[in-house]
Design a protein around this motif. Structure first.
Motif, short mmCIF file in Angstrom:
data_model
loop_
_atom_site.label_atom_id
_atom_site.label_comp_id
_atom_site.label_asym_id
_atom_site.label_seq_id
_atom_site.Cartn_x
_atom_site.Cartn_y
_atom_site.Cartn_z
N ARG A 65 35.04 -17.89 32.61
CA ARG A 65 36.49 -17.94 32.41
C ARG A 65 36.78 -18.30 30.95
O ARG A 65 36.07 -19.12 30.36
CB ARG A 65 37.12 -18.96 33.33
CG ARG A 65 36.74 -18.84 34.79
CD ARG A 65 37.17 -17.55 35.44
NE ARG A 65 37.10 -17.71 36.89
CZ ARG A 65 36.95 -16.74 37.74
NH1 ARG A 65 36.83 -15.50 37.33
NH2 ARG A 65 36.91 -16.98 39.04
N THR A 68 43.20 -18.74 27.64
CA THR A 68 44.19 -17.69 27.38
C THR A 68 45.30 -18.34 26.56
O THR A 68 45.93 -19.29 27.01
CB THR A 68 44.68 -17.11 28.71
OG1 THR A 68 43.53 -16.57 29.40
CG2 THR A 68 45.70 -16.01 28.50
N THR A 80 41.67 -17.18 32.14
CA THR A 80 41.52 -15.89 32.80
C THR A 80 40.09 -15.43 32.57
O THR A 80 39.42 -15.93 31.67
CB THR A 80 42.49 -14.83 32.23
OG1 THR A 80 42.22 -14.65 30.84
CG2 THR A 80 43.94 -15.23 32.42
N TYR A 101 42.10 -15.99 37.54
CA TYR A 101 42.97 -16.57 36.53
C TYR A 101 43.73 -17.75 37.11
O TYR A 101 43.90 -17.86 38.33
CB TYR A 101 43.97 -15.53 35.98
CG TYR A 101 44.75 -14.81 37.05
CD1 TYR A 101 45.92 -15.34 37.55
CD2 TYR A 101 44.30 -13.60 37.55
CE1 TYR A 101 46.62 -14.69 38.55
CE2 TYR A 101 44.99 -12.94 38.54
CZ TYR A 101 46.16 -13.49 39.03
OH TYR A 101 46.85 -12.85 40.03
#
Length: 178
Positions: A65, A68, A80, A101
């Protein structure tokens, strides 16, 4: 891990320990956790452990991940990205790529999840050359289910978790990606 992906409004980059405060603010919000096992983060040390765990995934799996960031303000929107699931079984599956996300509540309903999702799917299928991307969402999380459908995921089935909560299993094949 040196990888940044840009969209018109976003910068997607590896999580850093400097993201801990903003990530803690997001993950300590009970509303953000409404469809995530109702378990908001209680201490920033938990957030630091999560970031370190994700950084380990970058090393072991070459992906994980990502933070963002809103280009216009530099704000941490959430995370995300793609995760290789090899640490548990989900709906009878392990060793698969998962898209997911989580956004800070103040950034909901602005098209950010859709924009980031499209960028990640493009990266997954065209750069990583993944043949199959999976995702799973709480059955009652209408917003997330809508985003996955909108970006091309196909709903496969509902399934219960170990507590009996119903989740939706989604899949997108490279051959179906537009």
């Amino acid at each position: 891990m040196i990888l940044n992906i840009e969209t018109p409004r976003l910068i997607l980059r590896p999580l850093e320990l400097s993201d801990a405060e903003a990530m803690f603010a997001m993950d300590s919000n009970p509303t953000v956790h409404q469809y995530l096992w109702q378990n908001p983060t209680k201490d920033i040390s938990e957030t630091i452990q999560i970031i370190e765990f994700v950084q380990k995934q970058y090393e072991e799996n070459g992906i994980g991940r990502f933070a963002t960031i809103l280009k216009e303000t530099g704000e941490f929107v959430g995370w995300t990205g793609i995760k290789f699931i090899n640490d548990h079984v989900e709906n009878g599956n392990t060793n698969f790529y998962d898209y997911g996300y989580r956004l800070n509540e103040k950034f909901w309903n602005k098209g950010i999840a859709t924009e980031a999702s499209r960028a990640w799917l493009d990266y997954a299928f065209n750069t990583m050359n993944i043949n199959e991307m999976n995702a799973y969402t709480h059955a009652e999380n209408g917003a997330s289910n809508h985003v996955l459908n909108k970006v091309g995921f196909n709903f496969i089935e509902d399934y219960p978790d170990k507590e009996g909560v119903t989740w939706k299993w989604w899949q997108l094949l490279k051959s179906d990606y537009k």
